[in-house]
Design an enzyme around this catalytic site. Sequence first.
Site, PDB file in Angstrom:
ATOM      1  N   CYS A  83      46.415  36.303  36.004  1.00 27.86           N
ATOM      2  CA  CYS A  83      45.537  35.255  36.373  1.00 27.86           C
ATOM      3  C   CYS A  83      44.221  34.764  37.181  1.00 27.86           C
ATOM      4  O   CYS A  83      43.478  34.062  36.793  1.00 27.86           O
ATOM      5  CB  CYS A  83      46.386  33.815  37.301  1.00 27.86           C
ATOM      6  N   CYS A 118      36.277  43.654  43.460  1.00 27.54           N
ATOM      7  CA  CYS A 118      37.301  42.334  43.719  1.00 27.54           C
ATOM      8  C   CYS A 118      38.155  42.315  43.887  1.00 27.54           C
ATOM      9  O   CYS A 118      38.617  43.190  44.150  1.00 27.54           O
ATOM     10  CB  CYS A 118      37.055  42.961  41.429  1.00 27.54           C
TER      11      CYS A 118
END
Lengths: 79, 366
Positions: free
Chosen positions: B186, B326
């Site tokens: 997600c 990230c």
Amino acid sequence: MENEVQFYGMIAEKLGISKTSILIDFKVEDVNVRDLIMDSYPLLKAMTFQIAINNVIKENISSAEVGEIIAILPPFAGG
Amino acid sequence: MLTKEELQYYDRQMLLEPIGVVGQEKLKQSKVLIIGAGGLGCPALRYLASAGVGTLGVVDFDQVSVSNLHRQILFDFDDVKKNKAEVAITKLKKVNPFIEYVAYPVRLSAENSIDIFEGFDVVVDCTDNYESRFLINDVCVLLNKPLVYGSIFKFEAQISVFNWQNGPTYRCLFKDFPSSESTADCNSSGVVGVLPGIVGLYQANEVIKMILGIGEVLSGKLMIFNSLNNKVTYFNLSKSQENLYDDLLGEKKLNPEKYIRPCTLSDSIYEVDYELIDLSNFQIIDVREPFELPVLESDMVVNVPLSELTELYSQINRHGNVLLLCKSGARSMKALDILRDQFGYSNVKSVRGGITDELISKLLEV
């Protein structure tokens, strides 16, 4: 007669289509759908997926199943 | 024995003929473990608590972040940076004070999972990664616990019940870890909060049916729901005839190495642990989207979102060392592949495990 192929999840996204149709040449009674699909869409060679024919998860299609829907089902992980 | 207050609380549910006092007692005696208090786990927990499941266990090592709030309905702004399992239980106690709660604010692992699972009757997989999903499945097989599975990709969802009454397991559907080309979560692919809400409720519903012995459990079937066209499709799944677990499961023991996604050659060469390197020697590229938190407030960091990488890659140095970051380490590996394969970069590395509080502290020290 052709078989409709439906793509789900990331595979539909990567191919840019959610369905297509293929004409299967039944030189043998049972044809391996995985090989067939990967030949048609080489992008799928690097991807993990399951196959369903007429809503039953299995790899091979027989000439009696011409006209049935083939579904290409990748795993999902999101939550 | 249900108390007077409980009889009042569950009154509307007990009016249903297949439930009644006997069914409500069954729920009270049951113990359900929810793994992941996120987009799926929050709605599942909310309704299982209200239904009166006697003991709810919640496993989640993660902290609440602002980007969770649009879908993780048990949390609000005051909960940011707090542990999800503990906050969820604090909230649920206000919803239903008549049941027991157990928080496991730990990362589920091959080492701790058997001890955690053993005390529960049903396990609900509300996680967001394949490592956890395969681990949960295997522990359920090892301990013979039913597993309620839900997962999403963008606007589609998969739901099933595995290992129920000798039915098929997750590995009968997907035998092993998917290729890296097949993975997304997600955080990298996006999600509208309603879909995990729907799926979490389907999961809760399957749990309640199993405990009460009513209805038809979604075992031997994979349900796929598309929230854009409301299409629901069921696929029949048989138990695999292969010996899937012979090499995986010992006598109440798991091999931790089996639950680490196998590194490709490129992973092993290009992924680094930030603890082992001097950050000052690197140009640091944050490939998250600009709105993602925490913001890395360091002059060393350049934001080049993965979604714009092919347009903005020229901001990344061709020479010298480049480090990609990230949230989890997944998108930075994808960025690395793009930079290497499409643009010929040979000087980039990705931080394994993504951005952590420790990494942020280390960045501020440089």
